[in-house]
Design an enzyme around this catalytic site. Structure first.
Site, PDB file in Angstrom:
ATOM      1  CB  ALA A  97      -0.937  -0.014   1.202  1.00 56.63           C
ATOM      2  N   GLY A  98       2.039   1.131  -0.638  1.00 58.80           N
ATOM      3  CA  GLY A  98       2.931   2.282  -0.745  1.00 58.80           C
ATOM      4  C   GLY A  98       2.536   3.153  -1.921  1.00 58.80           C
ATOM      5  N   GLY A 140       1.354   0.960  -5.133  1.00 59.80           N
ATOM      6  CA  GLY A 140       0.175   0.143  -4.832  1.00 59.80           C
ATOM      7  C   GLY A 140      -1.056   0.979  -4.534  1.00 59.80           C
ATOM      8  CG  ASP A 151       1.865  -2.164   3.317  1.00 57.02           C
ATOM      9  OD1 ASP A 151       2.184  -1.641   2.232  1.00 57.02           O
ATOM     10  OD2 ASP A 151       2.676  -2.312   4.269  1.00 57.02           O
ATOM     11  NE  ARG A 170      14.033   0.083 -12.863  1.00 55.67           N
ATOM     12  CZ  ARG A 170      14.510   0.920 -13.790  1.00 55.67           C
ATOM     13  NH1 ARG A 170      15.707   0.712 -14.322  1.00 55.67           N
ATOM     14  NH2 ARG A 170      13.793   1.949 -14.199  1.00 55.67           N
ATOM     15  CG  ASN A 191      12.273  -5.680  -3.144  1.00 50.72           C
ATOM     16  OD1 ASN A 191      12.140  -5.412  -1.961  1.00 50.72           O
ATOM     17  ND2 ASN A 191      12.284  -4.754  -4.088  1.00 50.72           N
ATOM     18  CB  SER A 251       8.353  -6.041  -6.313  1.00 52.45           C
ATOM     19  OG  SER A 251       7.088  -6.036  -5.697  1.00 52.45           O
ATOM     20  CG  HIS A 273      11.878  -2.132 -15.568  1.00 51.12           C
ATOM     21  ND1 HIS A 273      11.615  -1.035 -16.340  1.00 51.12           N
ATOM     22  CD2 HIS A 273      11.613  -1.752 -14.292  1.00 51.12           C
ATOM     23  CE1 HIS A 273      11.205  -0.043 -15.561  1.00 51.12           C
ATOM     24  NE2 HIS A 273      11.213  -0.457 -14.312  1.00 51.12           N
TER      25      HIS A 273
HETATM   26  N1  LIG Z   1       8.152  -2.319 -12.541  1.00 49.75           N
HETATM   27  C1  LIG Z   1       8.260  -1.021 -12.531  1.00 49.75           C
HETATM   28  O1  LIG Z   1       8.314  -0.390 -13.587  1.00 49.75           O
HETATM   29  C2  LIG Z   1       8.303  -0.273 -11.234  1.00 49.75           C
HETATM   30  C3  LIG Z   1       8.024   1.093 -11.170  1.00 49.75           C
HETATM   31  C4  LIG Z   1       8.029   1.740  -9.933  1.00 49.75           C
HETATM   32  C5  LIG Z   1       8.324   1.014  -8.776  1.00 49.75           C
HETATM   33  N2  LIG Z   1       8.623  -0.307  -8.883  1.00 49.75           N
HETATM   34  C6  LIG Z   1       8.929  -1.112  -7.693  1.00 49.75           C
HETATM   35  O2  LIG Z   1       7.721  -1.345  -6.980  1.00 49.75           O
HETATM   36  C7  LIG Z   1       8.017  -1.538  -5.594  1.00 49.75           C
HETATM   37  C8  LIG Z   1       7.149  -0.621  -4.757  1.00 49.75           C
HETATM   38  O3  LIG Z   1       7.485   0.743  -5.002  1.00 49.75           O
HETATM   39  P1  LIG Z   1       6.809   1.915  -4.144  1.00 49.75           P
HETATM   40  O4  LIG Z   1       7.352   3.179  -4.637  1.00 49.75           O
HETATM   41  O5  LIG Z   1       5.345   1.693  -4.079  1.00 49.75           O
HETATM   42  O6  LIG Z   1       7.448   1.588  -2.696  1.00 49.75           O
HETATM   43  P2  LIG Z   1       6.837   1.993  -1.262  1.00 49.75           P
HETATM   44  O7  LIG Z   1       7.959   1.871  -0.280  1.00 49.75           O
HETATM   45  O8  LIG Z   1       6.090   3.271  -1.350  1.00 49.75           O
HETATM   46  O9  LIG Z   1       5.766   0.832  -0.977  1.00 49.75           O
HETATM   47  C9  LIG Z   1       6.122  -0.496  -0.785  1.00 49.75           C
HETATM   48  C10 LIG Z   1       5.162  -1.068   0.259  1.00 49.75           C
HETATM   49  O10 LIG Z   1       5.392  -2.480   0.359  1.00 49.75           O
HETATM   50  C11 LIG Z   1       5.079  -2.811   1.710  1.00 49.75           C
HETATM   51  N3  LIG Z   1       5.595  -4.149   2.042  1.00 49.75           N
HETATM   52  C12 LIG Z   1       6.865  -4.511   2.341  1.00 49.75           C
HETATM   53  N4  LIG Z   1       6.913  -5.833   2.612  1.00 49.75           N
HETATM   54  C13 LIG Z   1       5.651  -6.296   2.486  1.00 49.75           C
HETATM   55  C14 LIG Z   1       5.061  -7.570   2.621  1.00 49.75           C
HETATM   56  N5  LIG Z   1       5.788  -8.661   2.964  1.00 49.75           N
HETATM   57  N6  LIG Z   1       3.735  -7.698   2.421  1.00 49.75           N
HETATM   58  C15 LIG Z   1       2.976  -6.624   2.086  1.00 49.75           C
HETATM   59  N7  LIG Z   1       3.481  -5.394   1.915  1.00 49.75           N
HETATM   60  C16 LIG Z   1       4.801  -5.238   2.116  1.00 49.75           C
HETATM   61  C17 LIG Z   1       5.722  -1.689   2.503  1.00 49.75           C
HETATM   62  O11 LIG Z   1       5.227  -1.636   3.821  1.00 49.75           O
HETATM   63  C18 LIG Z   1       5.356  -0.469   1.661  1.00 49.75           C
HETATM   64  O12 LIG Z   1       4.146   0.124   2.093  1.00 49.75           O
HETATM   65  C19 LIG Z   1       9.526  -1.282  -5.467  1.00 49.75           C
HETATM   66  O13 LIG Z   1      10.226  -2.512  -5.489  1.00 49.75           O
HETATM   67  C20 LIG Z   1       9.844  -0.458  -6.689  1.00 49.75           C
HETATM   68  O14 LIG Z   1      11.204  -0.574  -7.069  1.00 49.75           O
HETATM   69  C21 LIG Z   1       8.604  -0.956 -10.068  1.00 49.75           C
END
Ligand SMILES: NC(=O)c1ccc[n+]([C@@H]2O[C@H](COP(=O)([O-])OP(=O)(O)OC[C@H]3O[C@@H](n4cnc5c(N)ncnc54)[C@H](O)[C@@H]3O)[C@@H](O)[C@H]2O)c1
Length: 307
Positions: free
Chosen positions: A10-11, A14, A33, A88, A95, A119, A175
């Site tokens: 829920a970051g 999400g 989350d 990344r 992760n 992720s 990516h």
């Molecule tokens: N594929 C892509 O193009 C792309 C683009 C942007 C971000 N991302 C990736 O997406 C991921 C999330 O990015 P973000 O900016 O939302 O990060 P964020 O830190 O804002 O949110 C991540 C959330 O995951 C939660 N979390 C951690 N472990 C958990 C678990 N075991 N169960 C449930 N929730 C859990 C955290 O508490 C946090 O709220 C990162 O790995 C980022 O690198 C990928």
């Protein structure tokens, strides 16, 4: 019965994806989350916008998986984002554990779900989800190519002073730093961009696309979420509404493009069954070599996975 989508994490990515899905009324959404209060608080805040934004889809926030049962699609955004100076790939060890844990918890209640991985490092996290879930490749794939192409589309539209709707861009590969933007398959209203922009301008756009994630990380000190969440929602929409849309996604190759057993960004047909087809396009030798280099970088990460 409305569709049901679970978004784990829920970051930034999400919560924004969940918001976009309910605002478009594509499905009811469950936001999960580990942080107590955060998914519940964000869900409540978004639902309190519903009367003004005029949507009836329902968003529920939770720290457990019971409510997620029966999901059609699960979007996995749980995990750390990168910070300035990180690649990344630096995120792999942390992760990997998170994505594996999420898949183990979400799948029993939603055995028919399609998993969309977000992720990072994206291609390796898709492989973690595939290995842990043991699902066929149709149902485990990742979001990256739509985001990378959307960045390139915006840069093209901005450079040419035309509507973003007229621009189409083609980005293949992993990516990461080895992604492969393809200008000759990128068009504005059907006209190849190679006809519209001089080589130096186009080269600069290709470089900016490849570095697009880092550009945002340097500005925000964390990774992007508005464009990534929009890209996720395009995939969710294509699946739930069985659109058979051709979109670049991280798919598990089984001989396509001469490669096997590796996740790589390629055009796929997305519909209700997930990746219904990997679309193969003719590549020049230099483009093929760039794609193979990208696959080699992805394979290096596969080799250090523990699952
Ligand atoms: N594929 C892509 O193009 C792309 C683009 C942007 C971000 N991302 C990736 O997406 C991921 C999330 O990015 P973000 O900016 O939302 O990060 P964020 O830190 O804002 O949110 C991540 C959330 O995951 C939660 N979390 C951690 N472990 C958990 C678990 N075991 N169960 C449930 N929730 C859990 C955290 O508490 C946090 O709220 C990162 O790995 C980022 O690198 C990928």
């Amino acid at each position: 019965m409305p569709h049901r989508v679970t978004v784990v994490g829920a970051g930034n990515v999400g919560a924004t994806a969940a918001q976009r899905i309910v605002e478009k009324q594509l499905a009811d959404v469950v936001l999960v989350d580990i942080l107590e209060g955060v998914p519940q608080g964000k869900a409540l805040d978004i639902m309190e916008s519903a009367p003004v934004e005029k949507f009836d889809a329902r968003l529920t926030g939770t720290n457990t998986y019971e409510v997620t049962a029966g999901s059609d699609v699960v979007v996995i955004t749980a995990g750390l984002p990168r910070k300035p100076g990180m690649s990344r790939d630096d995120l792999v060890a942390t992760n990997e554990k998170i994505v594996a844990d999420v898949v183990r918890k979400v799948l029993p209640g939603s055995p028919d779900a399609i998993l969309i991985v977000v992720s990072n490092p994206l291609d390796a996290m898709c492989e973690v989800a595939r290995r842990v879930s043991k699902l066929p490749r149709e149902r485990v794939f990742g979001m990256a190519g739509i985001l990378d192409s959307a960045r390139m589309r915006w840069f093209l539209a901005d450079a040419l002073g035309v509507s973003v709707e007229n621009t189409h861009a083609f980005v293949l590969g992993g990516h990461g730093d080895t992604m492969v933007p393809l200008p000759r398959y990128s068009t504005v209203a059907g006209i190849p961009v190679t006809e519209l922009l001089p080589k130096d301008k186009l080269d600069a756009i290709v470089k900016r696309t490849r570095d697009g994630g880092a550009e945002i990380v340097n500005l925000l000190k964390t990774s992007a979420w508005y464009a990534p969440s929009a890209a996720v929602v395009e995939m969710v929409d294509a699946v739930l509404r069985d659109k058979k849309k051709i979109l670049p996604c991280a798919a598990y190759l089984q001989g396509e493009y001469g490669m096997r057993d590796v996740y790589l960004g390629v055009p796929v047909k997305l519909g209700r069954r997930g990746v219904e087809q990997v679309v193969e396009i003719a590549l020049r030798d230099d483009e093929k070599a760039a794609l193979e280099k990208s696959a080699a970088a992805v394979r290096e990460l596969f080799a250090i996975l523990k699952v």
